[in-house]
Write a protein that holds these residues in place. Structure first.
Motif, PDB file in Angstrom:
ATOM      1  N   LEU A  56      71.947  58.928  12.105  1.00 29.60           N
ATOM      2  CA  LEU A  56      72.448  57.833  11.275  1.00 29.60           C
ATOM      3  C   LEU A  56      72.856  58.559   9.811  1.00 29.60           C
ATOM      4  O   LEU A  56      73.737  57.637   9.281  1.00 29.60           O
ATOM      5  N   ALA A  57      72.568  59.442   9.324  1.00 29.15           N
ATOM      6  CA  ALA A  57      73.315  60.176   8.189  1.00 29.15           C
ATOM      7  C   ALA A  57      74.701  60.444   8.517  1.00 29.15           C
ATOM      8  O   ALA A  57      75.646  60.054   7.783  1.00 29.15           O
ATOM      9  N   ALA A  58      74.937  61.108   9.711  1.00 31.86           N
ATOM     10  CA  ALA A  58      76.226  61.368  10.065  1.00 31.86           C
ATOM     11  C   ALA A  58      77.158  60.199  10.335  1.00 31.86           C
ATOM     12  O   ALA A  58      78.185  60.098   9.749  1.00 31.86           O
ATOM     13  N   ASN A  59      76.516  59.182  10.882  1.00 36.91           N
ATOM     14  CA  ASN A  59      77.220  57.877  10.863  1.00 36.91           C
ATOM     15  C   ASN A  59      77.721  57.318   9.596  1.00 36.91           C
ATOM     16  O   ASN A  59      78.769  56.720   9.156  1.00 36.91           O
ATOM     17  N   ALA A  60      76.951  57.448   8.563  1.00 36.28           N
ATOM     18  CA  ALA A  60      77.064  56.845   7.069  1.00 36.28           C
ATOM     19  C   ALA A  60      78.057  57.939   6.538  1.00 36.28           C
ATOM     20  O   ALA A  60      78.931  57.181   5.789  1.00 36.28           O
ATOM     21  N   VAL A  61      78.000  59.097   6.759  1.00 29.56           N
ATOM     22  CA  VAL A  61      79.182  59.918   6.229  1.00 29.56           C
ATOM     23  C   VAL A  61      80.693  59.740   7.012  1.00 29.56           C
ATOM     24  O   VAL A  61      81.496  59.509   6.420  1.00 29.56           O
ATOM     25  N   LEU A  62      80.672  59.463   8.394  1.00 28.41           N
ATOM     26  CA  LEU A  62      81.977  59.309   8.998  1.00 28.41           C
ATOM     27  C   LEU A  62      82.244  57.976   9.086  1.00 28.41           C
ATOM     28  O   LEU A  62      83.611  57.892   9.054  1.00 28.41           O
ATOM     29  N   GLY A 109      75.697  58.975  19.652  1.00 29.88           N
ATOM     30  CA  GLY A 109      74.656  58.793  18.583  1.00 29.88           C
ATOM     31  C   GLY A 109      73.670  57.616  18.754  1.00 29.88           C
ATOM     32  O   GLY A 109      72.405  57.934  18.493  1.00 29.88           O
ATOM     33  N   LEU A 110      74.188  56.705  18.488  1.00 29.77           N
ATOM     34  CA  LEU A 110      73.381  55.323  18.863  1.00 29.77           C
ATOM     35  C   LEU A 110      72.517  55.076  20.031  1.00 29.77           C
ATOM     36  O   LEU A 110      71.375  54.674  19.801  1.00 29.77           O
ATOM     37  N   HIS A 111      73.145  55.703  20.839  1.00 30.28           N
ATOM     38  CA  HIS A 111      72.401  55.705  22.298  1.00 30.28           C
ATOM     39  C   HIS A 111      71.225  56.533  22.215  1.00 30.28           C
ATOM     40  O   HIS A 111      70.012  56.197  22.558  1.00 30.28           O
ATOM     41  N   THR A 118      61.489  53.181  18.748  1.00 29.82           N
ATOM     42  CA  THR A 118      61.138  51.832  19.537  1.00 29.82           C
ATOM     43  C   THR A 118      61.793  50.720  19.273  1.00 29.82           C
ATOM     44  O   THR A 118      61.809  49.742  19.769  1.00 29.82           O
ATOM     45  N   SER A 119      62.653  50.530  18.282  1.00 27.04           N
ATOM     46  CA  SER A 119      63.597  49.558  17.863  1.00 27.04           C
ATOM     47  C   SER A 119      64.729  50.088  16.681  1.00 27.04           C
ATOM     48  O   SER A 119      64.101  51.147  16.025  1.00 27.04           O
ATOM     49  N   TRP A 120      65.737  49.621  16.796  1.00 30.50           N
ATOM     50  CA  TRP A 120      66.500  49.832  15.630  1.00 30.50           C
ATOM     51  C   TRP A 120      67.505  48.608  15.653  1.00 30.50           C
ATOM     52  O   TRP A 120      67.452  47.835  16.399  1.00 30.50           O
TER      53      TRP A 120
END
Length: 139
Positions: A56-62, A109-111, A118-120
Motif C-alpha cells: 500500500l505504501a509503494a502504491n501511494a508513492v508510485l 501488489g493488490l492481489h 480478510t478484506s480491503w
C-alpha cells in the motif's frame, strides 16, 4: 497462530515522505509498532502486515503521489483485527485491479494484499483517498 493484541483500540498514525525511502520506513515502523502491541516480529501476522504496508505504501508513492505531499500510515488495533490504512493526496482511482499476466514483472501488489487480508478497499477523503486492509489476529 493466535495473537492477542495488548492494546485493543490503540492507534498509530504517522506521515511519511512520498518516496521509496518513506515507504520502506513505513513498513519498518509498522512492524515495530505491532511488536509493541504484542504481535511478535517474524510471526505470520507480523509478516503479513509488513507485506500489506509495503504494497500500500509503494502504491501511494508510485500512483498516489502529489508533489510536495506526504502519505499517511494508520494502524488500528481492533477486536480480532488489525486495520492498516494508507492515505495519499491523489483522489483519482486507477482501474479495478486485473489479474496480472503470467509474464508480468509488476501488478501483483493488490492481489497479494487480497490474499493475506480478510478484506480491503478504498475510501474517499476530503483530500485524496485511503486504501485499507484488515488482517485477522485469530485463526
Amino acid at each position: 497462530m493466535n495473537v492477542e493484541i495488548t492494546l485493543v483500540g490503540a492507534e498509530f498514525v504517522q506521515r511519511f515522505s512520498a518516496t521509496r525511502r518513506g515507504a520502506r520506513l513505513a513498513r519498518r515502523l509498522a512492524v515495530y509498532q505491532l511488536d509493541e502491541w504484542g504481535v511478535p516480529y517474524g510471526s505470520e501476522l507480523s509478516d503479513n502486515a509488513a507485506v500489506v504496508v509495503a504494497e500500500l505504501a509503494a502504491n501511494a508513492v508510485l500512483h498516489g503521489n502529489v508533489k510536495g505531499r506526504d502519505f499517511e500510515l494508520r494502524l488500528l488495533g481492533l477486536a480480532d483485527t488489525i486495520r492498516i490504512e494508507v492515505s495519499d493526496a491523489r483522489g483519482e482511482r486507477g482501474p479495478e485491479p486485473q489479474p496480472p499476466r503470467p509474464d508480468a514483472e509488476s501488478g501483483f501488489g493488490l492481489h497479494l494484499v487480497g490474499v493475506v487480508a480478510t478484506s480491503w478497499g478504498v475510501k474517499d477523503r476530503l483530500v485524496g483517498k485511503t486504501v485499507w486492509a484488515e488482517l485477522a489476529t485469530t485463526p
